[in-house]
Design a protein around this motif. Structure first.
Motif, short mmCIF file in Angstrom:
data_model
loop_
_atom_site.label_atom_id
_atom_site.label_comp_id
_atom_site.label_asym_id
_atom_site.label_seq_id
_atom_site.Cartn_x
_atom_site.Cartn_y
_atom_site.Cartn_z
N ASP A 141 0.80 -1.18 -0.04
CA ASP A 141 0.03 0.04 0.02
C ASP A 141 0.92 1.27 0.02
O ASP A 141 0.30 2.28 -0.31
CB ASP A 141 -1.01 -0.24 1.14
CG ASP A 141 -1.96 -1.11 1.31
OD1 ASP A 141 -2.80 -1.36 -0.10
OD2 ASP A 141 -2.19 -1.88 2.27
N VAL A 142 2.15 1.14 0.49
CA VAL A 142 2.91 2.21 0.45
C VAL A 142 3.37 2.46 -1.14
O VAL A 142 3.47 3.80 -1.33
CB VAL A 142 4.25 2.22 1.40
CG1 VAL A 142 5.36 3.08 1.25
CG2 VAL A 142 3.99 1.97 2.69
N LEU A 143 3.86 1.53 -1.66
CA LEU A 143 4.05 1.67 -3.17
C LEU A 143 3.02 2.30 -3.86
O LEU A 143 3.29 3.10 -4.85
CB LEU A 143 4.74 0.30 -3.69
CG LEU A 143 6.02 0.00 -2.85
CD1 LEU A 143 6.37 -1.65 -3.51
CD2 LEU A 143 7.17 0.92 -2.77
N LEU A 144 2.01 1.81 -3.81
CA LEU A 144 0.74 2.19 -4.51
C LEU A 144 0.34 3.69 -4.24
O LEU A 144 0.04 4.34 -5.19
CB LEU A 144 -0.65 1.49 -4.13
CG LEU A 144 -0.46 -0.08 -5.02
CD1 LEU A 144 -1.59 -0.84 -4.28
CD2 LEU A 144 -0.40 0.10 -6.43
N SER A 145 0.43 3.92 -2.83
CA SER A 145 0.28 5.37 -2.62
C SER A 145 1.26 6.13 -2.97
O SER A 145 0.91 7.43 -3.49
CB SER A 145 0.36 5.49 -1.02
OG SER A 145 -0.75 4.80 -0.08
N ALA A 146 2.65 5.83 -3.00
CA ALA A 146 3.56 6.77 -3.47
C ALA A 146 3.32 7.07 -4.98
O ALA A 146 3.59 8.23 -5.34
CB ALA A 146 5.12 6.16 -3.49
N ARG A 147 2.93 6.20 -5.74
CA ARG A 147 2.58 6.53 -7.06
C ARG A 147 1.51 7.41 -7.31
O ARG A 147 1.37 8.39 -8.24
CB ARG A 147 2.38 5.20 -8.05
CG ARG A 147 3.54 4.12 -8.12
CD ARG A 147 3.14 2.93 -8.58
NE ARG A 147 4.14 2.13 -9.00
CZ ARG A 147 5.34 2.29 -9.85
NH1 ARG A 147 5.31 3.19 -10.80
NH2 ARG A 147 6.36 1.35 -9.99
N GLU A 174 10.93 6.18 -5.47
CA GLU A 174 11.94 6.97 -4.61
C GLU A 174 11.28 7.68 -3.62
O GLU A 174 11.84 8.10 -2.49
CB GLU A 174 12.76 7.93 -5.46
CG GLU A 174 13.40 6.97 -6.37
CD GLU A 174 14.43 8.03 -7.30
OE1 GLU A 174 14.35 9.17 -7.19
OE2 GLU A 174 15.23 7.56 -8.21
N ASN A 175 10.05 8.14 -3.74
CA ASN A 175 9.34 9.16 -2.83
C ASN A 175 8.72 8.40 -1.41
O ASN A 175 7.56 8.42 -1.21
CB ASN A 175 8.22 10.03 -3.44
CG ASN A 175 7.32 9.07 -4.01
OD1 ASN A 175 7.56 7.98 -4.67
ND2 ASN A 175 5.98 9.59 -4.21
N VAL A 176 9.68 7.33 -1.06
CA VAL A 176 9.22 6.45 -0.11
C VAL A 176 10.02 6.34 0.93
O VAL A 176 11.24 6.54 0.83
CB VAL A 176 8.87 4.97 -0.63
CG1 VAL A 176 8.78 3.92 0.66
CG2 VAL A 176 7.80 4.85 -1.25
N GLU A 177 9.56 6.32 2.47
CA GLU A 177 10.50 5.98 3.52
C GLU A 177 9.91 5.03 4.66
O GLU A 177 8.70 5.15 4.89
CB GLU A 177 10.81 7.40 4.17
CG GLU A 177 11.72 7.23 5.31
CD GLU A 177 12.11 8.36 6.04
OE1 GLU A 177 12.79 8.47 7.03
OE2 GLU A 177 11.87 9.41 5.48
N PHE A 178 10.54 3.82 4.65
CA PHE A 178 9.82 2.95 5.90
C PHE A 178 10.59 3.24 7.18
O PHE A 178 11.91 3.40 7.28
CB PHE A 178 10.41 1.68 5.36
CG PHE A 178 9.36 1.22 4.23
CD1 PHE A 178 8.11 0.72 4.13
CD2 PHE A 178 10.09 1.12 2.69
CE1 PHE A 178 7.33 0.59 3.16
CE2 PHE A 178 9.29 0.86 1.77
CZ PHE A 178 8.05 0.29 2.04
N LEU A 179 9.75 3.22 8.24
CA LEU A 179 10.29 3.73 9.55
C LEU A 179 9.98 2.38 10.36
O LEU A 179 8.95 1.72 10.21
CB LEU A 179 9.54 4.57 9.95
CG LEU A 179 9.16 6.08 9.24
CD1 LEU A 179 8.30 7.02 9.75
CD2 LEU A 179 10.74 6.59 9.07
N LYS A 180 10.98 1.91 11.25
CA LYS A 180 10.46 1.30 12.19
C LYS A 180 9.89 1.70 13.57
O LYS A 180 10.51 2.53 14.01
CB LYS A 180 11.99 0.43 12.63
CG LYS A 180 11.43 -0.71 13.61
CD LYS A 180 12.98 -1.63 13.93
CE LYS A 180 12.59 -2.92 15.12
NZ LYS A 180 13.79 -3.58 15.17
#
Length: 283
Positions: free
Chosen positions: A91-97, A128-134
């Protein structure tokens, strides 16, 4: 999320990530073999072919969701999106697009294996406009008033402290920001013993809220314009094999279960600021 629940979630989702990375499916909702059937009524057909075509196969395999929040959240170019419990990153990758290069999509997850898989999927997708946080959804590692939209896919129901999750979501949303999550919801009253058996089927350790409790908790957190829209209604036949394996007389409870367990799209809005309320509030 209390310690015991947190550890069970980590174990379950870590195993799902490793299975997806190895080429297997992540769909499994319990010890029953019948629950891990190839066609699962909860996770089946959530994403259309146009969405899946731009995603790495491992991101699709790692999905343990019950909905498709990116299809319903009405994301706009330039927005900042946060996915609570982002898993393998689908869902992050789809949202980023959808928010485009001027926007950004954050994914928050507490499971190392899922974060590793999500980073790998990001590389494969070339986004590229993605950042994953722990971190944990009860303590979001982002500043106040920093996110336009919060999405989540069948994760809030897993938290043992949903009030804290919703208060944290309210905190990081900008004034006028939107909560747009998919989650498992119980409609009306169901006897507790039956409710727990059904929720074991729906999500292994799911702690789904009743619809009116969800509304009450969102209201308490400060949200307005709250709406719960059913997206998939589960029947007793969907759960028959699992419940039978658990020794439950399915026909005896059918009238207490039919149509009461749903996947839903939950919408709510943080009120817009009427005047300047401090640092970061009056952009």
């Amino acid at each position: 999320m209390n310690t015991s629940t947190r550890e069970v979630v980590k174990e379950k989702y870590g195993e799902a990530a490793r299975r997806a990375a190895a080429g297997g499916t992540s769909i499994c909702c319990g010890t029953s073999a019948s629950c891990c059937a190839e066609v699962d009524p909860i996770t089946k057909d959530l994403y259309d072919e146009s969405q899946k075509s731009v995603l790495p196969e491992a991101a699709i395999r790692a999905s343990l969701g019950c909905g498709n929040p990116t299809a319903l959240a009405e994301l706009k170019p330039g927005e900042v999106v946060l996915d609570l419990g982002s898993g393998g990153g689908i869902d992050v990758l789809l949202s980023a697009r959808r928010v485009g290069p001027t926007g950004k999509a954050y994914g928050l997850d507490m499971t190392d294996d899922m974060l590793a898989l999500a980073h790998e999927n990001q590389k494969k997708a070339g986004v590229e406009n993605v950042e994953f946080l722990k971190g944990e959804i009860e303590s979001i590692p982002l500043p106040d008033n920093s996110v336009d939209v919060i999405i989540s896919n069948c994760v809030i129901n897993l938290s043992a402290d949903k009030d804290k999750v919703l208060h944290e979501a309210f905190r990081v949303l900008k004034p006028g920001g939107r909560l747009a999550v998919s989650d498992v919801v119980v409609r009306g009253n169901v006897p507790d013993e039956i409710r727990q058996s059904m929720l074991l089927w729906v999500g292994c350790i799911a702690g789904a809220l009743r619809d009116y409790d969800y509304v009450a908790k969102l209201t308490k957190a400060g949200f307005e314009a709250i709406d719960i829209e059913p997206t998939r209604v589960y029947t007793i036949e969907d759960a028959r094999a699992f419940l039978s394996d658990e020794g439950i007389d399915v026909d005896a409870i059918a009238d207490q279960v039919e149509g009461k367990f749903i996947s839903a799209f939950v919408r709510a809005t943080k009120p817009a600021a009427s005047s300047c309320c401090g640092s970061g509030c009056c952009a």
